[in-house]
Write a protein that holds these residues in place. Structure first.
Motif, PDB file in Angstrom:
ATOM      1  N   GLY A  98      -3.049  -7.901  12.076  1.00 33.30           N
ATOM      2  CA  GLY A  98      -2.157  -6.997  11.297  1.00 33.30           C
ATOM      3  C   GLY A  98      -1.143  -7.665  10.384  1.00 33.30           C
ATOM      4  O   GLY A  98      -0.390  -7.389   9.539  1.00 33.30           O
ATOM      5  N   CYS A  99      -1.109  -9.148  10.518  1.00 30.83           N
ATOM      6  CA  CYS A  99       0.208  -9.854   9.789  1.00 30.83           C
ATOM      7  C   CYS A  99      -0.094 -10.191   8.483  1.00 30.83           C
ATOM      8  O   CYS A  99       0.738 -10.370   7.653  1.00 30.83           O
ATOM      9  N   GLY A 100      -1.183  -9.816   7.885  1.00 29.00           N
ATOM     10  CA  GLY A 100      -1.563  -9.785   6.447  1.00 29.00           C
ATOM     11  C   GLY A 100      -2.672 -10.975   6.068  1.00 29.00           C
ATOM     12  O   GLY A 100      -2.638 -11.153   4.829  1.00 29.00           O
ATOM     13  N   LYS A 101      -3.228 -11.426   6.948  1.00 25.41           N
ATOM     14  CA  LYS A 101      -4.012 -12.684   6.606  1.00 25.41           C
ATOM     15  C   LYS A 101      -5.500 -12.218   5.678  1.00 25.41           C
ATOM     16  O   LYS A 101      -5.644 -12.898   4.589  1.00 25.41           O
ATOM     17  N   SER A 102      -5.980 -11.219   6.053  1.00 23.88           N
ATOM     18  CA  SER A 102      -7.029 -10.737   5.285  1.00 23.88           C
ATOM     19  C   SER A 102      -6.601 -10.150   4.017  1.00 23.88           C
ATOM     20  O   SER A 102      -7.462 -10.502   3.018  1.00 23.88           O
ATOM     21  N   THR A 103      -5.623  -9.339   3.866  1.00 18.12           N
ATOM     22  CA  THR A 103      -4.936  -9.054   2.567  1.00 18.12           C
ATOM     23  C   THR A 103      -4.749 -10.284   1.689  1.00 18.12           C
ATOM     24  O   THR A 103      -5.172  -9.976   0.374  1.00 18.12           O
TER      25      THR A 103
ATOM     26  N   TYR B  93       1.023  -1.113  -0.097  1.00 13.33           N
ATOM     27  CA  TYR B  93      -0.043  -0.059   0.055  1.00 13.33           C
ATOM     28  C   TYR B  93       1.010   1.167  -0.041  1.00 13.33           C
ATOM     29  O   TYR B  93       1.673   1.276   1.138  1.00 13.33           O
TER      30      TYR B  93
ATOM     31  N   LYS C  91       4.437   1.054   1.638  1.00 12.43           N
ATOM     32  CA  LYS C  91       4.413   0.089   2.537  1.00 12.43           C
ATOM     33  C   LYS C  91       4.054  -1.524   2.265  1.00 12.43           C
ATOM     34  O   LYS C  91       3.280  -1.571   1.851  1.00 12.43           O
TER      35      LYS C  91
HETATM   36  P1  ADP Z   1      -4.805  -9.328   9.580  1.00  9.97           P
HETATM   37  O1  ADP Z   1      -5.979  -9.616   8.545  1.00  9.97           O
HETATM   38  O2  ADP Z   1      -3.892 -10.449   9.520  1.00  9.97           O
HETATM   39  O3  ADP Z   1      -5.312  -8.650  10.633  1.00  9.97           O
HETATM   40  P2  ADP Z   1      -4.676  -7.401   7.360  1.00  9.97           P
HETATM   41  O4  ADP Z   1      -4.508  -8.219   6.199  1.00  9.97           O
HETATM   42  O5  ADP Z   1      -5.864  -6.734   7.469  1.00  9.97           O
HETATM   43  O6  ADP Z   1      -4.076  -8.036   8.650  1.00  9.97           O
HETATM   44  O7  ADP Z   1      -3.642  -6.016   7.166  1.00  9.97           O
HETATM   45  C1  ADP Z   1      -2.142  -6.330   7.016  1.00  9.97           C
HETATM   46  C2  ADP Z   1      -1.643  -4.820   6.898  1.00  9.97           C
HETATM   47  O8  ADP Z   1      -1.932  -4.165   6.068  1.00  9.97           O
HETATM   48  C3  ADP Z   1      -1.793  -4.053   8.235  1.00  9.97           C
HETATM   49  O9  ADP Z   1      -0.541  -3.417   8.433  1.00  9.97           O
HETATM   50  C4  ADP Z   1      -2.700  -3.243   7.740  1.00  9.97           C
HETATM   51  O10 ADP Z   1      -2.668  -2.029   8.660  1.00  9.97           O
HETATM   52  C5  ADP Z   1      -2.551  -2.833   6.366  1.00  9.97           C
HETATM   53  N1  ADP Z   1      -3.542  -2.588   5.504  1.00  9.97           N
HETATM   54  C6  ADP Z   1      -4.741  -3.262   5.410  1.00  9.97           C
HETATM   55  N2  ADP Z   1      -5.538  -2.666   4.589  1.00  9.97           N
HETATM   56  C7  ADP Z   1      -4.894  -1.640   4.097  1.00  9.97           C
HETATM   57  C8  ADP Z   1      -5.320  -0.268   3.285  1.00  9.97           C
HETATM   58  N3  ADP Z   1      -6.408  -0.384   2.472  1.00  9.97           N
HETATM   59  N4  ADP Z   1      -4.428   0.647   3.155  1.00  9.97           N
HETATM   60  C9  ADP Z   1      -3.181   0.801   3.688  1.00  9.97           C
HETATM   61  N5  ADP Z   1      -2.902  -0.399   4.519  1.00  9.97           N
HETATM   62  C10 ADP Z   1      -3.512  -1.441   4.733  1.00  9.97           C
END
Ligand code: ADP
Ligand code: MG
Length: 364
Positions: A39-44, A13, A16
């Motif tokens: 915050g480790c990136g699972k959902s992403t 993003y 980052k």
């Molecule tokens: P998890 O699901 O493991 O809790 P996420 O995949 O939601 O983690 O997020 C992984 C990282 O990406 C986090 O640091 C979060 O802040 C960042 N992040 C997620 N979505 C966005 C976005 N739309 N813009 C910027 N950063 C993002």
């Protein structure tokens, strides 16, 4: 073939980088859990598979086809979101069949699939209930039903049970495993809960800071964590990790020197220190005078079948000890000795935290 293959997949993003060089395969019909802290990136990662997030670098392949640029609707995925994402103005039945009606399936087929899903999730009789009148657990099950009726070869679930209480979660976990055993879709289940990961996953992929730490069957993750992060994330309490010095043929924890067996002397040769990992259940308490390592009990927890003891060693290290069947109750303030077998110990590099895999070298 319905597998999912990551080839050096990264995601940023802005500048980052939140997903770093994922490179592994989820096999057809497999049930894989993504486990890691918030915050480790699972959902992403899940959203990249579903097509809701662009892939910055690398290649994601599903069933042999690169899907980096494929529209979400073409990916043939069913997804369940943590937030349920139900239509609040519709009833249970309308929510479940909505997607199937859009697909213009035969009414008889729609009814068959919906009835089957409602039965699987014990929701018969709820068809006409407005969604807003349901409890969190019921909404969650409706969201699962809506995904199941799609009969997709890929099933993605993002923390689907996190809004349920402990008892409902356990039952829902069993339901999910049962449903997967029946339909054999390629399933990814995201959670930050290690117990859920151990019980649902055929394999667990542990993520930390957007990087894959280890992917393996649950028992291997538990018995032989790839690094100190995995070791400290799995288990309750987690694996004890103590930095020790190596001197000649001995391991020195605090002020206590313990002679090492020959195979460990050979495997650890050339190192001056190492992190020793021992699971709490692999440590035995002894009368103080019988042990080299001694400590004082700081607090104890007794859950009926298990006693967990936090022991402060004389040199300041802290260890958790866990014993089943409370034969000799220990109370705070007690002094005790401990022992463990070298077979149960794991050794990690002090700089990188990586498992040195020394227990696999030579005979046990
Ligand atoms: P998890 O699901 O493991 O809790 P996420 O995949 O939601 O983690 O997020 C992984 C990282 O990406 C986090 O640091 C979060 O802040 C960042 N992040 C997620 N979505 C966005 C976005 N739309 N813009 C910027 N950063 C993002
Ligand atoms: Mg998430």
């Amino acid at each position: 073939m319905h597998n999912i293959v990551f080839h050096n997949v990264s995601k940023s993003y802005g500048n980052k980088e939140v997903i770093k060089q994922l490179d592994f395969e989820i096999r057809e019909g497999e049930r894989v859990v993504f486990l890691g802290p918030s915050g480790c990136g699972k959902s992403t990662t899940l959203r990249m598979i579903a097509g809701f997030e662009d892939i910055t670098a690398g290649e994601l392949r599903m069933g042999g086809t690169c899907i980096n640029a494929m529209a979400p609707g073409k990916r043939n995925i069913a997804m369940v979101f943590q937030s349920y994402a139900l239509f609040p103005h519709m009833n249970v039945w309308e929510n479940i069949v909505f997607g199937l009606k859009i697909q213009k399936l035969e009414p008889s087929e729609i009814k068959k699939r919906a009835d089957e899903a409602l039965a699987m999730l014990h929701l018969e009789g709820f068809e006409q209930r407005p969604v807003r009148s349901l409890s969190g657990g019921q909404k969650q099950r409706v969201a699962l039903c809506r995904a199941i009726v799609k009969h997709s070869p890929y099933f993605l679930l993002d923390e689907p049970l996190s809004n349920l209480d402990a008892q409902l979660r356990q039952r829902a976990r069993q339901d999910l495993v049962r449903i997967h055993e029946a339909n054999r879709s390629t399933m990814i289940y995201v959670t930050h809960d290690q117990v859920e990961a151990m019980t649902v996953g055929q394999r667990i992929a542990v993520l930390h800071n957007g990087m894959l730490q280890q992917i393996a069957v649950p028992q291997e993750i538990y018995d032989n964590p790839a690094n100190t992060f995995v070791a400290s994330f799995i288990g309750s309490p987690a694996m004890n990790l103590v930095t020790a010095k190596l001197d000649g043929g001995s391991l020195i924890m605090g002020n206590t020197a313990m002679p090492l067996p020959q195979r460990l002397i050979a495997a650890l040769a050339g190192r001056s220190d190492v992190i020793v990992g021992i699971r709490p259940e692999n440590i035995r308490l002894l009368p103080e005078e019988q042990a080299g390592l001694k400590g004082c009990c700081q607090y104890t927890e007794n859950t009926g079948n298990l006693q967990t003891i936090l022991l402060h060693l004389a040199d300041g290290d802290k260890l958790f000890v866990q014993s089943s069947g409370v034969r000799r109750a220990v109370i705070a303030g007690d002094h005790a000795g401990i022992e463990f077998s070298w077979e149960a110990a794991r050794f990690f590099d002090t700089a990188t935290g990586c498992n040195l895999q020394v227990h696999k070298k030579g005979e046990m």
